[in-house]
Design an enzyme around this catalytic site. Structure first.
Site, PDB file in Angstrom:
ATOM      1  N   VAL A   6      50.703  44.874  22.067  1.00  0.00           N
ATOM      2  CA  VAL A   6      49.670  44.323  21.185  1.00  0.00           C
ATOM      3  C   VAL A   6      48.290  44.777  21.649  1.00  0.00           C
ATOM      4  O   VAL A   6      47.401  45.050  20.837  1.00  0.00           O
ATOM      5  CB  VAL A   6      49.766  42.778  21.133  1.00  0.00           C
ATOM      6  N   GLY A   7      48.109  44.884  22.961  1.00  0.00           N
ATOM      7  CA  GLY A   7      46.838  45.357  23.491  1.00  0.00           C
ATOM      8  C   GLY A   7      46.490  46.758  23.007  1.00  0.00           C
ATOM      9  O   GLY A   7      45.319  47.073  22.762  1.00  0.00           O
TER      10      GLY A   7
ATOM     11  N   GLU B 235      43.247  42.671  29.120  1.00  0.00           N
ATOM     12  CA  GLU B 235      44.075  42.319  30.278  1.00  0.00           C
ATOM     13  C   GLU B 235      45.507  42.208  29.770  1.00  0.00           C
ATOM     14  O   GLU B 235      45.849  41.295  29.021  1.00  0.00           O
ATOM     15  CB  GLU B 235      43.652  41.008  30.931  1.00  0.00           C
TER      16      GLU B 235
ATOM     17  N   GLY C 223      47.062  39.617  26.817  1.00  0.00           N
ATOM     18  CA  GLY C 223      48.393  39.519  26.239  1.00  0.00           C
ATOM     19  C   GLY C 223      49.227  40.730  26.597  1.00  0.00           C
ATOM     20  O   GLY C 223      48.987  41.392  27.606  1.00  0.00           O
ATOM     21  N   SER C 224      50.203  41.033  25.761  1.00  0.00           N
ATOM     22  CA  SER C 224      51.148  42.099  26.060  1.00  0.00           C
ATOM     23  C   SER C 224      50.518  43.474  25.853  1.00  0.00           C
ATOM     24  O   SER C 224      49.581  43.646  25.066  1.00  0.00           O
ATOM     25  CB  SER C 224      52.385  41.974  25.156  1.00  0.00           C
ATOM     26  N   THR C 225      51.071  44.453  26.550  1.00  0.00           N
ATOM     27  CA  THR C 225      50.568  45.817  26.421  1.00  0.00           C
ATOM     28  C   THR C 225      50.762  46.372  25.005  1.00  0.00           C
ATOM     29  O   THR C 225      49.845  47.012  24.466  1.00  0.00           O
ATOM     30  CB  THR C 225      51.227  46.718  27.471  1.00  0.00           C
TER      31      THR C 225
ATOM     32  N   CYS D 205      50.777  36.372  33.906  1.00  0.00           N
ATOM     33  CA  CYS D 205      50.633  37.829  33.899  1.00  0.00           C
ATOM     34  C   CYS D 205      50.593  38.398  35.313  1.00  0.00           C
ATOM     35  O   CYS D 205      50.958  39.558  35.526  1.00  0.00           O
ATOM     36  CB  CYS D 205      49.388  38.249  33.120  1.00  0.00           C
TER      37      CYS D 205
END
Length: 492
Positions: A241-242, A259, A237-239, A293
């Site tokens: 949230v990551g 990822e 997902g998004s950076t 992505c």
């Protein structure tokens, strides 16, 4: 505003092979991005439901880990066959749930079936090695064993591929899983694969599905990662949230694969075939409306071939199928929702206001649709220069030298995927080794993917690798075991 359909179907939390409501009784809506109608309702789980789903997965762990490897392999291979047989069913669901096109749905099925078959082979691979030992009569062994419950957080954009990638190797190596699908695509990023695996004969409790409302996501995610029986975490997902997932995993000492986002460049060198490069880049940019992505955001072209490339690229873009997701040749269909389309329109408007030139497309969003767009004259002060677009907008940069191209390609906090076009393979390899991205392709596009490849990023695009040949170690614990075949002489 969402509008419920007459007789809207519903699903329950999949816990131990049964579908049950959330303890609170609350539900959340899965909305068709084009019509605004409620496609499906699913439970809005809270932290109190997390223990129930992990209970089921943990209860299934011992039996699944002890299942003969050949049996696990056969079950996964059967699931791949079932998945391919249900291609039409999946396509219909994906169109209604995410606006994904037929082309993208077909790729999801094909790639996911390949991923499952590749993972199935991991079930019967060697699980350890004999080590050298200085102790006479002692056998020394390194043995890999299943780690335990795996928490898999799956996004909506490549839903079946990314769900399969998150859990297939985990299952093959003997681990049960809890899938937390996207709020925007609970079926295609969760239930569909769980149903296929159940119908293939995977025992109840081995695959569980936990859904939630977007407002409850932080609490649910934290509770799932914090549960001591969850031993592995993977997130796509998004950076932003990551970073949260990585922090939580670190706090609880859980190994994690992340990822995350990308600002993926493709470099077109001055000896490239401009028409060939234009074809590959059109696919890399506009497949699934740029909501992959690995989609290219920045096209960096040396001046020696820039004019010919831009002419060829615009010719390709004009032929890109746009419109309804049901169209046989549509690449640019609806985005996941109107908010996403408005965000992309805002990036373009910001760039134009600051001096960018629109070579094709542009303008406002229309509901959940945004047209294929090409920008040039992009400068660092524009949002589109640094932010991940995640939509059908390509930015074209002209540079004079190879060194300038490499510097610009690396000038980003992200490092997921990139590509180089050149007619000189040696030159392409030399440039590829200078690009700081997890995946680099020479004379192919940035969305290139294979089930056995180590997919993953560097820098702010995450760490760890998905891929059948690379995930087995992550999903297992390595233990050192010795066996002495004679008595030793102890000093006491």
């Amino acid at each position: 505003m969402t509008v419920p359909r007459t007789g809207t179907p519903s699903r329950g939390l999949l816990i131990g092979g049964r579908e049950v409501p959330a303890l609170s009784g609350r539900t959340t809506d899965d909305v068709d991005p084009v019509t605004g109608e409620v496609y499906l309702t699913v439970p809005a789980a809270g932290p109190e439901d997390v223990a129930r789903v992990v209970d089921a997965a943990h209860a299934a762990f011992a039996e699944w880990a002890a299942t003969p490897p050949s049996t696990r392999r056969a079950l996964l291979e059967r699931a791949a066959d079932l998945m391919e047989a249900r291609s039409g069913e999946f396509t219909d669901i994906m169109i209604q749930e995410t606006g994904g096109t037929r082309t993208w749905a077909a790729f999801n099925i094909r790639m996911s079936a390949d991923l499952i078959r590749q993972a199935a082979g991991m079930a019967t691979r060697p699980v350890g090695s004999v080590l050298a030992s200085d102790v006479p009569g002692e056998w020394s062994m390194a043995v890999r064993e299943p780690a335990g419950v795996v928490a898999a957080f799956v996004p909506w954009n490549g839903p079946l591929i990314l769900c399969t990638r998150a859990i297939a190797v985990a299952l093959a190596t003997g681990n049960p899983v809890v899938v937390r699908p996207s709020e925007d695509a609970p079926v295609t990023s969760g239930y569909f694969l769980a149903d296929v695996l159940a119908d293939a004969g995977v025992p109840a409790g081995v695959v569980n599905v936990l859904t939630n409302d977007r407002t409850d996501a932080p609490a649910v995610v934290e509770a799932l990662i914090a549960d001591p029986r969850v031993r592995r975490v993977n997130f796509t997902g998004s950076t932003p949230v990551g970073r949260i997932v990585g922090r939580l995993a670190g706090e609880h000492l859980k190994p994690v694969i992340l990822e995350l986002g990308g600002k993926n460049p493709i470099v077109v060198l001055d000896d490239a075939d401009p028409v060939y490069a234009a074809s590959g880049i059109a696919v890399a940019k506009f497949m699934n409306s740029g909501q992959i992505c690995l989609s290219v955001d920045r096209v960096i072209v040396q001046n020696g071939v820039a004019d010919a490339f831009v002419e060829a690229f615009l010719a390709k873009v004009r032929t890109v199928g746009q419109g309804a997701a049901e169209g046989e040749h549509t690449l640019v269909g609806p985005m996941i929702n109107a908010r996403a389309a408005e965000r992309v329109a805002g990036l373009v408007a910001d760039a134009v206001a600051k001096g960018a030139t629109v070579l094709y497309g542009g303008g406002p969003a229309e509901g959940s649709f945004y047209p294929a767009t090409v920008l040039t004259d992009v400068t660092p002060d524009m949002r589109v220069h640094t932010e991940e677009v995640f939509g059908p907008v390509a930015t074209v940069y002209r540079v004079e030298t190879e060194d300038e191209a490499v510097t610009l390609a690396n000038d980003t906090e992200y490092g997921l995927s990139s590509a180089v076009y050149t007619e000189n393979g040696g030159r392409g390899l030399a440039v590829a080794r200078r690009l700081r991205h997890g995946n680099v392709h020479i004379n192919d596009h940035s969305v290139a993917d294979e089930p056995q490849a180590p997919v993953g990023g560097v820098k702010d695009s995450g760490f760890g690798h998905f891929g059948s040949d690379w995930g087995a170690e992550f999903f297992t614990e390595t233990r050192w075991i010795t066996l002495a075949d004679r008595h030793r002489a102890y000093p006491v």
